[in-house]
Write a protein that holds these residues in place. Structure first.
Motif, PDB file in Angstrom:
ATOM      1  N   LEU A  62       0.864  -1.170   0.000  1.00 28.20           N
ATOM      2  CA  LEU A  62       0.000   0.000   0.000  1.00 28.20           C
ATOM      3  C   LEU A  62       0.904   1.226   0.000  1.00 28.20           C
ATOM      4  O   LEU A  62       1.948   1.231   0.673  1.00 28.20           O
ATOM      5  CB  LEU A  62      -0.896   0.027   1.242  1.00 28.20           C
ATOM      6  CG  LEU A  62      -1.946  -1.079   1.346  1.00 28.20           C
ATOM      7  CD1 LEU A  62      -2.628  -1.021   2.710  1.00 28.20           C
ATOM      8  CD2 LEU A  62      -2.970  -0.941   0.235  1.00 28.20           C
ATOM      9  N   LEU A  63       0.537   2.249  -0.745  1.00 26.89           N
ATOM     10  CA  LEU A  63       1.305   3.488  -0.777  1.00 26.89           C
ATOM     11  C   LEU A  63       0.820   4.422   0.322  1.00 26.89           C
ATOM     12  O   LEU A  63      -0.371   4.513   0.596  1.00 26.89           O
ATOM     13  CB  LEU A  63       1.179   4.170  -2.140  1.00 26.89           C
ATOM     14  CG  LEU A  63       1.742   3.389  -3.332  1.00 26.89           C
ATOM     15  CD1 LEU A  63       1.495   4.152  -4.616  1.00 26.89           C
ATOM     16  CD2 LEU A  63       3.227   3.123  -3.138  1.00 26.89           C
ATOM     17  N   VAL A  64       1.758   5.105   0.944  1.00 28.44           N
ATOM     18  CA  VAL A  64       1.453   6.073   1.990  1.00 28.44           C
ATOM     19  C   VAL A  64       2.121   7.385   1.601  1.00 28.44           C
ATOM     20  O   VAL A  64       3.314   7.408   1.283  1.00 28.44           O
ATOM     21  CB  VAL A  64       1.973   5.610   3.369  1.00 28.44           C
ATOM     22  CG1 VAL A  64       1.536   6.584   4.455  1.00 28.44           C
ATOM     23  CG2 VAL A  64       1.483   4.195   3.692  1.00 28.44           C
ATOM     24  N   ALA A  66       2.736  11.727   2.332  1.00 31.93           N
ATOM     25  CA  ALA A  66       2.727  12.788   3.337  1.00 31.93           C
ATOM     26  C   ALA A  66       3.315  14.055   2.730  1.00 31.93           C
ATOM     27  O   ALA A  66       4.177  13.996   1.853  1.00 31.93           O
ATOM     28  CB  ALA A  66       3.539  12.381   4.577  1.00 31.93           C
ATOM     29  N   ASP A  97       6.225  11.088   9.433  1.00 42.03           N
ATOM     30  CA  ASP A  97       4.790  10.817   9.347  1.00 42.03           C
ATOM     31  C   ASP A  97       4.507   9.513   8.603  1.00 42.03           C
ATOM     32  O   ASP A  97       3.474   8.876   8.832  1.00 42.03           O
ATOM     33  CB  ASP A  97       4.066  11.969   8.637  1.00 42.03           C
ATOM     34  CG  ASP A  97       3.749  13.137   9.558  1.00 42.03           C
ATOM     35  OD1 ASP A  97       3.994  13.021  10.776  1.00 42.03           O
ATOM     36  OD2 ASP A  97       3.247  14.160   9.065  1.00 42.03           O
ATOM     37  N   LEU A  98       5.389   9.114   7.705  1.00 47.73           N
ATOM     38  CA  LEU A  98       5.199   7.854   6.987  1.00 47.73           C
ATOM     39  C   LEU A  98       5.476   6.652   7.883  1.00 47.73           C
ATOM     40  O   LEU A  98       4.723   5.668   7.884  1.00 47.73           O
ATOM     41  CB  LEU A  98       6.117   7.785   5.762  1.00 47.73           C
ATOM     42  CG  LEU A  98       5.907   8.789   4.638  1.00 47.73           C
ATOM     43  CD1 LEU A  98       6.862   8.497   3.484  1.00 47.73           C
ATOM     44  CD2 LEU A  98       4.475   8.780   4.136  1.00 47.73           C
ATOM     45  N   GLN A 101       2.996   4.831  10.232  1.00 49.88           N
ATOM     46  CA  GLN A 101       2.028   3.887   9.676  1.00 49.88           C
ATOM     47  C   GLN A 101       2.692   2.580   9.246  1.00 49.88           C
ATOM     48  O   GLN A 101       2.093   1.754   8.573  1.00 49.88           O
ATOM     49  CB  GLN A 101       1.269   4.527   8.519  1.00 49.88           C
ATOM     50  CG  GLN A 101       0.494   5.752   8.980  1.00 49.88           C
ATOM     51  CD  GLN A 101      -0.630   6.146   8.050  1.00 49.88           C
ATOM     52  OE1 GLN A 101      -0.557   7.146   7.368  1.00 49.88           O
ATOM     53  NE2 GLN A 101      -1.671   5.339   8.044  1.00 49.88           N
ATOM     54  N   ALA A 103       5.289   2.427   7.314  1.00 52.96           N
ATOM     55  CA  ALA A 103       5.772   2.532   5.940  1.00 52.96           C
ATOM     56  C   ALA A 103       7.253   2.874   5.867  1.00 52.96           C
ATOM     57  O   ALA A 103       7.781   3.628   6.689  1.00 52.96           O
ATOM     58  CB  ALA A 103       4.974   3.591   5.182  1.00 52.96           C
ATOM     59  N   LEU A 164       6.685   9.812  -0.343  1.00 54.26           N
ATOM     60  CA  LEU A 164       5.885   8.633  -0.640  1.00 54.26           C
ATOM     61  C   LEU A 164       6.595   7.419  -0.066  1.00 54.26           C
ATOM     62  O   LEU A 164       7.807   7.252  -0.244  1.00 54.26           O
ATOM     63  CB  LEU A 164       5.711   8.466  -2.151  1.00 54.26           C
ATOM     64  CG  LEU A 164       4.737   7.375  -2.612  1.00 54.26           C
ATOM     65  CD1 LEU A 164       3.307   7.767  -2.261  1.00 54.26           C
ATOM     66  CD2 LEU A 164       4.858   7.149  -4.112  1.00 54.26           C
ATOM     67  N   ALA A 166       5.875   3.012   1.318  1.00 56.90           N
ATOM     68  CA  ALA A 166       5.077   1.815   1.076  1.00 56.90           C
ATOM     69  C   ALA A 166       5.167   0.893   2.284  1.00 56.90           C
ATOM     70  O   ALA A 166       6.168   0.861   3.000  1.00 56.90           O
ATOM     71  CB  ALA A 166       5.557   1.091  -0.180  1.00 56.90           C
ATOM     72  N   ARG A 169       0.579  -4.887   2.842  1.00 52.11           N
ATOM     73  CA  ARG A 169      -0.835  -4.708   3.152  1.00 52.11           C
ATOM     74  C   ARG A 169      -1.204  -5.101   4.585  1.00 52.11           C
ATOM     75  O   ARG A 169      -2.003  -4.434   5.236  1.00 52.11           O
ATOM     76  CB  ARG A 169      -1.670  -5.507   2.146  1.00 52.11           C
ATOM     77  CG  ARG A 169      -3.156  -5.220   2.176  1.00 52.11           C
ATOM     78  CD  ARG A 169      -3.846  -5.904   1.019  1.00 52.11           C
ATOM     79  NE  ARG A 169      -3.342  -5.420  -0.267  1.00 52.11           N
ATOM     80  CZ  ARG A 169      -3.847  -4.356  -0.901  1.00 52.11           C
ATOM     81  NH1 ARG A 169      -4.832  -3.664  -0.361  1.00 52.11           N
ATOM     82  NH2 ARG A 169      -3.336  -3.975  -2.065  1.00 52.11           N
ATOM     83  N   VAL A 172       0.124  -2.505   8.185  1.00 52.67           N
ATOM     84  CA  VAL A 172      -0.186  -1.096   8.428  1.00 52.67           C
ATOM     85  C   VAL A 172      -0.409  -0.855   9.924  1.00 52.67           C
ATOM     86  O   VAL A 172      -1.087  -1.641  10.598  1.00 52.67           O
ATOM     87  CB  VAL A 172      -1.439  -0.670   7.642  1.00 52.67           C
ATOM     88  CG1 VAL A 172      -1.789   0.788   7.932  1.00 52.67           C
ATOM     89  CG2 VAL A 172      -1.232  -0.871   6.146  1.00 52.67           C
TER      90      VAL A 172
END
Length: 356
Positions: A62-64, A66, A97-98, A101, A103, A164, A166, A169, A172
């Motif tokens: 999944l891409l994240v 910020a 911030d990434l 999550q 990522a 950006l 990742a 899945r 997260v």
């Protein structure tokens, strides 16, 4: 009808130099190239940057995304001629911030807008950005430099960043936070990049200058204390996540401990911080005293010495602390997740903390 002869270099006369912009791109190409990583090795200067998720090792990502800036800290940094640190601030505010999550940051884009492009100034800013990208493991894949005379006076500029990342899945964060989980704090390097409108007001009202010695430490200039770059937490936090047991992370930015920590908690729970285990650093004690700030206002404006909070399963605390320490970060247990409450709460008095 007689046509006027063409004006030589009319755009430059209007304040925008294409030639200077091209020179700047050539100047920063090797800087950006030094940040290449698997999946992100496109050359600077195209219309867009390409990134290959498969080459980066992801199976079902999944891409994240910020984005952030550095706020009015740049006014003080420009006054003190501390531009390189702004590049780290810009990257840190996005990539931190990434990672909360779960990522991994992959790529970064910057936006640098100014009234008149100063090649030396721009190079210093981009060098700081590139160094922070390398330290975070992400590629500086491109950006935009805009000369906007009339919007910015000569010498003035603004910065924005876009990152950006990742995450697979099923990985997260936050995930599975529950009462009894431990709160671990990672120290900040200082004010980071939030609350500087209040910092500037405190300096003005108290007639403080950036070259002045810090009132709490005569060995330190206020510029050194206030303009320390935002700490990069990516590599330590990724190591902690891989150690297992990390259920959530909170990047402590605008809103401080009281507003940011609850963002990763499930309904019906709150974060209880024990101030006896969380002494307030002298810098923030001084800001509270000079600004007339109570405890809660201070903790809603500044990070108060904590740049990142981890929520960790009780039986994983030792392993997570060891993983963080191996990456140079000491994690301090400062509380736990409890049932009820209003999202975040303080217990105890704590060293140097003002009254509520």
């Amino acid at each position: 009808m007689t046509q006027e002869p063409p004006v030589p270099d009319a755009y430059a006369q209007a304040g925008v130099s294409i030639e200077r912009g091209n020179r700047f791109v050539d100047l920063i190409k090797p800087i950006a190239a030094a940040t290449r990583r698997p999946g992100g090795d496109a050359a600077l200067g195209g219309f867009g940057g390409l990134f290959d998720l498969k080459a980066a090792g992801f199976a079902d990502p999944l891409l994240v995304a910020a984005t952030d800036g550095v706020g009015t800290k740049l006014l003080l940094a420009r006054e003190a001629d501390r531009l390189e640190g702004l590049g780290q601030d810009l990257v840190a505010m996005c990539v931190n911030d990434l990672v909360v999550q779960g990522a991994e940051p992959l790529l970064f884009l910057d936006y640098y807008a100014t009234g008149r492009l100063d090649l030396a100034q721009g190079r210093r800013l981009v060098q700081g950005i590139a160094d922070a990208c390398k330290a975070s493991g992400c590629a500086l894949l491109g950006g935009e430099t805009a000369e906007m005379p009339g919007v910015y006076p000569p010498g003035e500029f603004d910065l924005a960043g876009f990152a950006l990342g990742a995450v697979e899945r099923g990985a997260v964060l936050p995930q599975g936070v529950q009462p009894g989980d431990a709160l671990l704090a990672l120290a900040s390097s200082g004010v980071h990049s939030n609350g500087f409108s209040l910092v500037r007001r405190i300096l003005k009202d108290g007639n403080f200058g950036l070259a002045d010695k810090a009132p709490y430490d005569p060995a330190l200039d206020l510029a050194d204390a206030l303009l320390a770059p935002t700490k990069l937490y990516v590599r330590p936090c990724l190591a902690a996540i891989r150690a297992g047991g990390v259920r959530a992370l909170a990047h402590i930015t605008g809103g401080g401990l009281l507003e940011n920590t609850p963002r990763v908690l499930p309904q019906g729970t709150s974060a209880r911080f024990d101030l006896e285990r969380l002494p307030l650093p002298p810098l923030f004690h001084w800001l509270a005293k000079a600004g007339g700030l109570g405890r809660d206002e201070l903790a809603r404006t500044f990070n108060c010495g904590v740049g990142m909070v981890l929520v960790v399963a009780p039986d994983a605390v030792a392993a997570v602390q060891a993983a963080l320490l191996a990456k140079g970060e000491e994690a301090t247990p400062v509380g736990e997740i409890v049932v009820g409450g209003d999202g975040a709460q303080f217990t105890g008095e704590g060293e140097r903390w003002p009254s509520a």
